[in-house]
Design an enzyme around this catalytic site. Sequence first.
Site, mmCIF file in Angstrom:
data_model
loop_
_atom_site.group_PDB
_atom_site.id
_atom_site.type_symbol
_atom_site.label_atom_id
_atom_site.label_comp_id
_atom_site.label_asym_id
_atom_site.label_seq_id
_atom_site.Cartn_x
_atom_site.Cartn_y
_atom_site.Cartn_z
ATOM 1 N N HIS A 192 0.772 -1.278 -0.113
ATOM 2 C CA HIS A 192 0.052 -0.050 -0.198
ATOM 3 C C HIS A 192 0.623 1.315 -0.072
ATOM 4 O O HIS A 192 0.348 2.227 -0.182
ATOM 5 C CB HIS A 192 -1.047 -0.085 1.259
ATOM 6 C CG HIS A 192 -0.197 0.263 2.634
ATOM 7 N ND1 HIS A 192 -0.465 1.429 3.137
ATOM 8 C CD2 HIS A 192 0.443 -0.387 3.444
ATOM 9 C CE1 HIS A 192 0.146 1.428 4.328
ATOM 10 N NE2 HIS A 192 0.566 0.294 4.561
ATOM 11 N N CYS A 209 -1.180 16.708 20.302
ATOM 12 C CA CYS A 209 -1.162 17.693 21.409
ATOM 13 C C CYS A 209 -2.605 17.290 22.103
ATOM 14 O O CYS A 209 -3.458 17.594 21.793
ATOM 15 C CB CYS A 209 -1.112 19.062 20.866
ATOM 16 S SG CYS A 209 -1.519 20.440 22.173
#
Length: 369
Positions: free
Chosen positions: A201, A320
């Site tokens: 892939h 984050c």
Amino acid sequence: MNRIYLDYNASTPIDQAVIDAMVPYLKSGYGNPSSSHWAGQEAKEAILNARKQVARLLGCESEEIIFTSGGSESNNQALKGVFFAQKNKGNHIITTKVEHPAIMNPCKFLEGLGAEITYIDVDCNGKVNPTDIERAITDQTILISVMHANNEVGTIQPIEEISTIARNQGITFHTDAAQSIGKIPTKVDQLGVDLLTIAGHKLYAPKGIGALYIRKGTKVDSFIHGAGHEDGRRAGTENILQIVALGKACELAMDTTSEVSQLRDYFWEELQQHFGDQIVLNGQIEEILPNTLNISFIGKIGQELLASVPEIAASTGAACHSGNVQLSPVLKEMQVSENVGKGTIRFSLGRFTTKEEIDMAIELLKKSL
């Protein structure tokens, strides 16, 4: 919404020629390749042809290729297979601190079985020093595994130098080439490797197919046990549809006339022109994959920046959560500061990327910033 796909290092679209190669096997080639009748022989011929296509790309014998379910399985067989097959010689494996999780996690698993793993540092560009590899070798070392090119920053490792060291010491050498196949030369004799991983892939083939090159004479145990498929090295009735797809994708990858490198350079020039000292390139442009730009937008947060330009599909280099920034292990090992690293975005181009898309991406980033 104008969608711009710049995440080819994560996964590639399936090339139309690959789709066309697969279609006939949705209707025919349904026999078991192990069967001796006409239906089985048709399936077997398809696999033999695909194996030759992969081998031509790597410059090896077709018998040295086994088909797997993808890059992770190939890496697992390389590491675990060598450990189990050569444990009478030793238990020491050398790798780097910036490998893909499909290397790092099998290494952790093997540590639980008594393997000794040495993880080698890299420099600020993500590159390993072959001398550090050589210094880490002991009389118990049975395997060295170093990725050909890093999936995050694109840094190309000095595989030829490391292979010389391994060969002189009689140590099996593996490289994870999932990111480099089809982008830079991967002839196994030139690289000097004993084992090499391919992931379909990343190569314009479907997900769920890969291959492992095993040099003749290299001792590697099977990873999946069962019947004698793949010359007894990987049990399980062969996935003919996917194998045909990988073969065609490797055939297409023989054509090295891609303009991706020029387009990547154009993108980098435009980024520098418009954002100047607001950005940092992680890695050296001369030593990274020709389709990859790992850019830090200083003082920004990569997740927020990408969220502001939903038209662009790319990857971030830091997570984050509730104000806490976690840099990727690769950026950490490259000693990238938190203020710089938290604004990291990996842009990776591919066969179908256009200049118009790059220009549009620049305009979107300008508006957001």
